[in-house]
Design a protein around this motif. Sequence first.
Motif, mmCIF file in Angstrom:
data_model
loop_
_atom_site.group_PDB
_atom_site.id
_atom_site.type_symbol
_atom_site.label_atom_id
_atom_site.label_comp_id
_atom_site.label_asym_id
_atom_site.label_seq_id
_atom_site.Cartn_x
_atom_site.Cartn_y
_atom_site.Cartn_z
ATOM 1 N N ASN A 100 -5.508 2.687 -3.460
ATOM 2 C CA ASN A 100 -5.762 3.510 -4.633
ATOM 3 C C ASN A 100 -7.181 4.059 -4.677
ATOM 4 O O ASN A 100 -7.465 4.978 -5.425
ATOM 5 N N ALA A 104 3.101 13.167 0.091
ATOM 6 C CA ALA A 104 4.152 12.148 0.237
ATOM 7 C C ALA A 104 5.472 12.576 -0.405
ATOM 8 O O ALA A 104 6.529 12.475 0.229
ATOM 9 N N ASP A 150 4.904 7.449 -4.177
ATOM 10 C CA ASP A 150 3.504 7.073 -4.409
ATOM 11 C C ASP A 150 3.325 6.248 -5.674
ATOM 12 O O ASP A 150 2.248 5.700 -5.905
ATOM 13 N N LYS A 188 1.029 3.704 0.655
ATOM 14 C CA LYS A 188 0.943 4.693 -0.429
ATOM 15 C C LYS A 188 -0.508 5.026 -0.778
ATOM 16 O O LYS A 188 -1.409 4.208 -0.636
ATOM 17 N N ASN A 189 -0.689 6.269 -1.221
ATOM 18 C CA ASN A 189 -1.979 6.777 -1.692
ATOM 19 C C ASN A 189 -3.079 6.757 -0.638
ATOM 20 O O ASN A 189 -4.255 6.599 -0.947
#
Length: 525
Positions: A11, A162, A346, A475-476
């Motif tokens: 993040n 994504a 995400d 993710k991210n």
Amino acid sequence: MAGGPAVNSGNDSGYTHLIDPRRKWYNNRRLIALNGWIVLLLITSSTNGYDGSMMNGLQSLPQWRDYFHSPSGGKLGLLNAIQNIGSLAAYPFSPYLSDGIGRKYTVMLGALIMCIATVIQTASQSVGMFIGARFLIGFGLTFAAGAAPMLVTEISYPSYRAPLTSAYNSLWYSGAIVAAWTTYGTFKIPSTWSWRIPSALQALPSVAQVFLVLFAPESPRWLLSKGKDDRALKTLAYYHADGNVNDPLVQYEYHEIKNAIEFDRTVAANVGWKALVSTPGNRKRMRIILALAFFSQWSGNGLVSYYLNRVFDAIGITDPTIQLLINGILQIWNLIWALLASFLVDRIGRRILFLTSAVGMLIFFVMQTVCSAQFAIHGSDAAAHAVIAFIFLFYASYDIAFSPLIVSYTVEILPFALRAKGFTVFNFAISLSLIFNQYVNPVALDAIQWKYYIVYCCWLAFELVFLYLFIIETKNRSLEETAALFDGEEATQHIQAEKAGAPEVRYDEHEKDTSDSSLENVSKD
């Protein structure tokens, strides 16, 4: 083997604070244009989905069966498998074209071949001509489907990369919907046009790409890899920052891509096919990629994707109208779930989606197997209806991860230098698994009927264990940052060095737009 990896979600990704919060896909004309080009690339997947659903529908059409003398067994398996055999023939050339002439030219070449093949398929006068046309469709599809998702992921605005890349494979069902309802609509035509019309409509996405794709932007990563730094920077600036080459996000992306490509060339020496297995990080990637390729086709979905009429015949639903109707509704159901999951990748994360999907598939396929056995033994109508319900629930589970993620996860975990070759290996493995399915499934269903489902129940249990042990959360993260998860400390230090040299500028709410009108033609050569 160790337990499932616990990885930072990323993040604090290095580019997140550089994204202008005012720039959204719906209020910025250049992002709208960029996403329009991306939609043109995404429909490549529709061609593939159209084919599978069309072949399902044609098998339920008496006109098609009569014209080709009711193919069954090995011949029916060949009719379904020949497209993937054509794909196999093109794989040795696909990565070299994508890396050599560029992503968008490769897409156009594949689309042109598919247009020619579809004309031959529509005009078929014999089963041999039909099979030959389907071979050519698979051959062209390999070029387009190999380059299109890479171009999508390499030109997307970071916030939307994504979800858009995940939407690629999800749109398989958009083609399936058109094919399912087209065959349903032409079912009553008392001539060969009942199957020639669906065959002709398969060309529509390819026709659009032939005429338009050359106007789309080329991959900045490909441009940088060919030493076309100025064009790469202008492309990033034009679509990601309204033409401002000094935009902090553009500068960060440009330097991150440039440094990562140089790192791949000089430090990692990622060249040639051997590089796919030459380092622990790359071996980890290939283990996951190959597994996802086979899992995506060997999860029991192949039974319904290509032999839905056989599944329905086994539970007493033999009316072609009912079969075609259920097939059409099922494709709409699939598209809804797949697109929903695409826009959650995400938020929820890849790992949770994969594990949830595997658990759901295992539960509902076991229930489908039990109900199929009940119908076969007792002839229960309730059991037959339950089979249909569990097919829908099984596909909802499949669509949570395996529709949106298998392509996007594959391209995002591969570094640029290996992306074309690694993605080709992924597609090659899918074709191998499909050919096996398309030959074995009809023979096995004829021989042992519902008992064949037990094989998939056991395999789904294995899939769940594998996914728990090996899927890594990504993710991210930017494409380049993901390398740190696979390549260890050296790649991590390289990423940190990039961040240290990147502009640490946050957006001022009152910052003035500095568009450069000279960039209007960056999508052209």
